[in-house]
Design an enzyme around this catalytic site. Structure first.
Site, mmCIF file in Angstrom:
data_model
loop_
_atom_site.group_PDB
_atom_site.id
_atom_site.type_symbol
_atom_site.label_atom_id
_atom_site.label_comp_id
_atom_site.label_asym_id
_atom_site.label_seq_id
_atom_site.Cartn_x
_atom_site.Cartn_y
_atom_site.Cartn_z
ATOM 1 N N ASP A 232 -0.666 -8.594 5.221
ATOM 2 C CA ASP A 232 0.449 -8.643 6.170
ATOM 3 C C ASP A 232 -0.109 -8.321 7.539
ATOM 4 O O ASP A 232 -0.708 -7.268 7.753
ATOM 5 C CB ASP A 232 1.532 -7.637 5.787
ATOM 6 C CG ASP A 232 2.845 -7.895 6.524
ATOM 7 O OD1 ASP A 232 2.791 -8.131 7.749
ATOM 8 O OD2 ASP A 232 3.898 -7.858 5.878
ATOM 9 N N ASP B 160 6.819 -10.811 0.665
ATOM 10 C CA ASP B 160 7.517 -11.442 1.776
ATOM 11 C C ASP B 160 8.511 -12.444 1.207
ATOM 12 O O ASP B 160 8.147 -13.358 0.455
ATOM 13 C CB ASP B 160 6.507 -12.153 2.686
ATOM 14 C CG ASP B 160 7.142 -12.641 3.979
ATOM 15 O OD1 ASP B 160 8.365 -12.823 4.001
ATOM 16 O OD2 ASP B 160 6.387 -12.842 4.957
ATOM 17 N N ASP C 289 -4.102 30.419 -4.180
ATOM 18 C CA ASP C 289 -3.678 31.554 -4.989
ATOM 19 C C ASP C 289 -3.186 31.050 -6.347
ATOM 20 O O ASP C 289 -2.388 30.114 -6.421
ATOM 21 C CB ASP C 289 -2.538 32.252 -4.225
ATOM 22 C CG ASP C 289 -2.138 33.585 -4.822
ATOM 23 O OD1 ASP C 289 -2.071 33.689 -6.058
ATOM 24 O OD2 ASP C 289 -1.871 34.507 -4.042
ATOM 25 N N ASP D 167 -1.468 -8.158 -0.899
ATOM 26 C CA ASP D 167 -0.823 -9.227 -0.133
ATOM 27 C C ASP D 167 -0.991 -8.872 1.341
ATOM 28 O O ASP D 167 -0.443 -7.863 1.816
ATOM 29 C CB ASP D 167 0.655 -9.333 -0.512
ATOM 30 C CG ASP D 167 1.367 -10.472 0.198
ATOM 31 O OD1 ASP D 167 0.705 -11.216 0.952
ATOM 32 O OD2 ASP D 167 2.587 -10.612 0.003
ATOM 33 N N ASP E 176 -0.327 -13.945 0.620
ATOM 34 C CA ASP E 176 -1.660 -14.149 1.203
ATOM 35 C C ASP E 176 -2.560 -13.096 0.568
ATOM 36 O O ASP E 176 -2.694 -11.979 1.098
ATOM 37 C CB ASP E 176 -1.634 -13.976 2.724
ATOM 38 C CG ASP E 176 -0.673 -14.935 3.401
ATOM 39 O OD1 ASP E 176 -0.492 -16.044 2.865
ATOM 40 O OD2 ASP E 176 -0.111 -14.570 4.445
ATOM 41 N N ASP F 36 0.364 -4.988 1.357
ATOM 42 C CA ASP F 36 1.119 -4.532 0.196
ATOM 43 C C ASP F 36 0.270 -4.636 -1.072
ATOM 44 O O ASP F 36 -0.297 -5.706 -1.355
ATOM 45 C CB ASP F 36 2.384 -5.361 0.017
ATOM 46 C CG ASP F 36 3.336 -5.218 1.192
ATOM 47 O OD1 ASP F 36 3.640 -4.061 1.539
ATOM 48 O OD2 ASP F 36 3.754 -6.249 1.738
ATOM 49 N N SER G 286 -4.992 37.272 -6.675
ATOM 50 C CA SER G 286 -4.106 37.606 -5.572
ATOM 51 C C SER G 286 -4.228 39.081 -5.186
ATOM 52 O O SER G 286 -5.324 39.562 -4.899
ATOM 53 C CB SER G 286 -2.668 37.230 -5.949
ATOM 54 O OG SER G 286 -1.858 37.116 -4.809
#
Length: 784
Positions: free
Chosen positions: A84, A26, A615, A82, A32, A90, A335
């Protein structure tokens, strides 16, 4: 595989001290920040510190405790976030710490930074202490570890004769196989399975009063005794909780071992007698071969849709003409070639018979119109069977729909035939052992394929050689936890496995179904999308939002198609298994290319509830990896290649893969002349590495077949047209988008494939002589 009570339980204490100079996401305010801790070998819960607000150098001083076992790879993941309040938190810093680097009784302080030059760091203390209160029973193959399980039985009753509303209750044990369960009081009993040494607790929540809950630590419960508790709720009636903790199932349903299973070993013993007699006849040997002189010969078939299926029929007929089918111990397919093998193995004696009957049946399916597979009656049948599978407990996935469509393309009616039914074709060693290949990857990275793991299917087992983990084929699709069978589901019809092995062809199926109203419109759209590639390049899987307008066909599958699920989703039989502390250095554990993921055990396949099997054509169009396991000790591989673009391209990719994985394999280095005009057969060997198999490579080419109708028999002018086979990578009638062949093109491809094998008779016989001599030389040298 070891089974023992193993001491080594320790208490790991992690103290999150502080961080310094953390960057702020930020621009207005400082960070935070909080820290999360995740150690999946000790708990399913992600622990978290408190959040320190408006601080770039927060101090937490919080301790967390984990019970771990030193025989496991205990990797702690620490992440700084952090917080938010408006958007997703984040990530600031993420680090891994291997608790195996700690000694008993050691106290260590570590500082983790973003880079050596970084001024931001996280400081953490670690302490390891031995515990003597328990020794845990572990089962391990040196790669994976199965731990003890405990089983908790829970019964909720009304207290006394009180009457009242029956509120909903939620029962939760984090990390249990069952997950959260909801019920009403008095409606039944419940069972939870979780690792016995985890510090887990049972939480009982009232749905109408979330703040009211009862928590019971499982370690506090005496084993084998019934415990009654009263839930003191504010609601009426009161609730009585009956708990009984028991030891969970001991027996593993997952085989932890890197060698062939006992059933395969017994088959090889029977098959060697058949091979020895066939080699004596075709090589005109004077005496019988000793058991240790009998080489292991294998056929490896690539994918290629209808083309691969058809050509494989022709080549197997050619091997039978030469008397060589009984010299082969393994046949692998991928296959489209798996379609041929699954058809042939419905007859327990197919290789002992003339293949004209199966070939005629093949021609009838290859040449028939495919429009009917999307008729309303068929669509209703698909929808009904998909709904029944979902009710049984199979995950819904788009490949299941492709599997039913594919079955209708190749058969007139549904086939109630299963992979385990093919054991009848092996009971006397009368046929080679078939092995089918798929690739397991990460469901969230379908377009990158930075990670993948080979998965092999045989009539005996399905499993991952990389992990040394296998289950009986009839249990594939059932639910497992920590190596134990938790919920057995009926074995799927083989068409659902064919859907996995060949889901390369389902790439644009979703969009085509949405677009189309009528079957003819669907096939036009599907072929147009597939043919937009100028060569047979591998398309990328994509997961998109559903179109806003859906065609009439899509209306039959609204739920499935609206969800746009993964290409394939199957219950993971490795789920819950953990890693041995030395797994990365095990000789049979193979890493994937240059990826770092194999060094991160918390992110590998055993942590995933579902497999994402694809496959193999999304990576390399080959079915060779099962034959390269050292425990199978294959001497000679007959490589049957059905690619229209690049006669050696896929084999060279396989060679590169083997170099990266340090797997013995001969260098694939065709001459410029061979690259320009490949012949019917090419030999590749490595004289400096006798442990590497010899490879006889048979690309799909139209070489001398143009001039010869049979080996040594020149075509007449009237037969010239029969020798003209268009194998162009752009406009061939055998392009992989072509689902219907004309009778003439079908016959040409069958004859060409048969001729190319028969015309290589001397190559084949010489390679077999070399394989026998190789075994004799190995015997003469004695055990190393």
């Amino acid at each position: 595989m070891a089974l023992a009570k193993v001491p080594g339980t320790c208490l790991l204490t992690i103290r999150i001290l502080q961080a310094h100079g953390l960057p702020s996401k930020d621009l207005v305010t400082p960070s935070d920040c909080y820290v999360t801790l995740w150690l999946p070998t000790a708990s399913s819960h992600r622990f978290q510190t408190r959040t320190i607000r408006n601080c770039r150098s927060p101090v937490w001083n919080q301790s967390f405790h984990f019970r771990i076992h030193r025989q496991l790879k205990n990797v702690v993941e620490l992440k700084v976030f952090d917080q938010d309040l408006l958007t997703k938190d984040d990530p600031v810093l993420s680090v891994l710490f291997d608790a195996g680097t700690l000694r008993d009784g050691e106290f260590r302080r570590e500082s983790f930074s973003l880079s050596p030059q970084s001024e931001e760091w996280l400081e953490v203390e670690f302490r390891l202490q031995s515990l003597t209160d328990c020794a845990e029973r572990l089962v391990s193959n040196g790669i994976l570890v199965a731990r003890e399980l405990s089983c908790l039985h829970v019964q909720l009753n009304k207290e006394g004769d009180q009457q009242g509303s029956e509120g909903r209750v939620q029962l939760v044990i984090p990390g249990s196989w069952e997950g959260p369960q909801e019920t009403s009081v008095g409606t039944g009993s419940f069972c939870f399975h979780c690792p016995a040494c985890w510090e887990q607790e049972l939480s009982i929540h009232l749905q109408d009063a979330p703040q009211e809950q009862l928590k019971v630590p499982l370690r506090a419960l005496p084993s084998g005794q019934l415990v009654r508790l009263v839930f003191p709720t504010s609601q009426e009636p009161l609730m009585e909780v009956e708990l009984k903790k028991e030891e969970g199932p001991r027996e593993l349903a997952v085989r932890l071992g890197c060698g062939p299973c006992p059933e395969e070993q017994a088959f090889l013993s029977r098959r060697r007698q058949v091979v020895a007699q066939a080699l004596k006849q075709v090589l005109q040997l004077e005496g019988d071969l000793r058991e240790d002189e009998i080489p292991v010969v294998a056929v490896m078939a690539t994918g290629g849709g209808i083309r691969a299926m058809t050509a494989l029929y022709g080549q197997l007929a050619g091997l039978r003409d030469l008397g060589l089918l009984d010299c082969i111990s393994y046949i692998t397919g991928a296959s489209g070639s798996t379609w041929a093998l699954s058809n042939l193995y419905e007859d327990p004696d197919w290789s002992q018979k003339d293949l004209e009957g199966p070939t005629e049946l093949l021609k009838s399916q290859v040449t028939k119109s495919k429009l009917g597979v999307l008729a309303p009656r068929q669509l209703r049948r698909y929808r009904q069977e998909l709904a029944e599978r979902a009710q049984l407990g199979h995950p819904s996935c788009f490949t299941n729909l492709w599997a039913l469509i594919n079955e209708a393309l190749l058969h007139d009616e549904p086939h109630d035939y299963k992979l385990s039914d093919q054991r009848e074709a092996l009971c006397r060693g009368q046929n080679p052992l078939p092995i089918y290949c798929a690739l397991n990857t990460k469901g969230r990275n379908l377009t990158t394929f930075e990670f993948g793991e080979w998965c092999e299917f045989s009539p005996y087992e399905v499993g991952f050689p990389k992990y040394g983990a296998f289950i009986p084929s009839e249990l594939f699709g059932s639910e497992f936890f920590m190596g134990r069978l938790m919920r057995r589901l009926p074995e799927s019809r083989i068409c659902f496995l064919e859907g996995i092995w060949s889901n390369l062809y389902a790439t644009n199926l979703q969009d085509s179904l949405y677009w189309a109203s009528e079957p003819s419109e669907f096939w036009d759209r599907w072929a147009q999308d597939q043919a937009s590639l100028d060569k047979e390049q591998v398309p990328l899987l994509k997961i998109e939002e559903a179109p806003t307008a859906a065609g009439r066909i899509a209306e039959f599958f609204t739920d499935l198609l609206t969800w746009r699920p993964l290409a394939q989703a199957t219950h993971n039989f490795l789920y819950g298994l953990q890693f041995h502390k030395d797994y990365f250095w095990h000789p049979h554990f193979s890493t994937w290319k240059a990826t770092k993921l194999d060094g991160l055990p918390n992110q590998l396949t055993p942590a995933e509830p579902h497999l994402c099997l694809l496959d193999v054509g999304y990576f390399i169009n080959t079915s060779c990896p099962p034959l390269l396991r050292p425990t199978r000790d294959v001497d000679l591989i007959l490589s049957l290649d059905y690619n229209l673009h690049g006669a050696f391209q896929q084999l060279q990719l396989l060679g590169q893969f083997c170099r990266e994985q340090a797997i013995p394999f001969p260098p694939i280095s065709p001459t410029p002349e061979e690259q320009l005009r490949p012949g019917e057969c090419h030999r590749f060997a490595d004289p400096d590495r006798p442990e590497a198999p010899v490879v006889l490579h048979f690309p799909l080419v139209n070489d001398s077949f143009q001039e010869y109708s049979a080996p040594g028999v020149r075509r007449t002018p009237e037969e010239k047209e029969a020798g003209t086979v268009n194998l162009s990578s752009s406009d061939s009638p055998y392009h992989y988008t072509k689902l219907t062949y004309s009778p003439e093109d079908t016959d040409k491809l069958l004859r060409l494939a048969r001729y190319n094998i028969c015309n290589s008779r001397e190559w084949l016989l010489e390679a077999l002589r070399e394989a026998v001599q190789r075994r004799r030389q190995h015997r003469a040298r004695g055990p190393e």
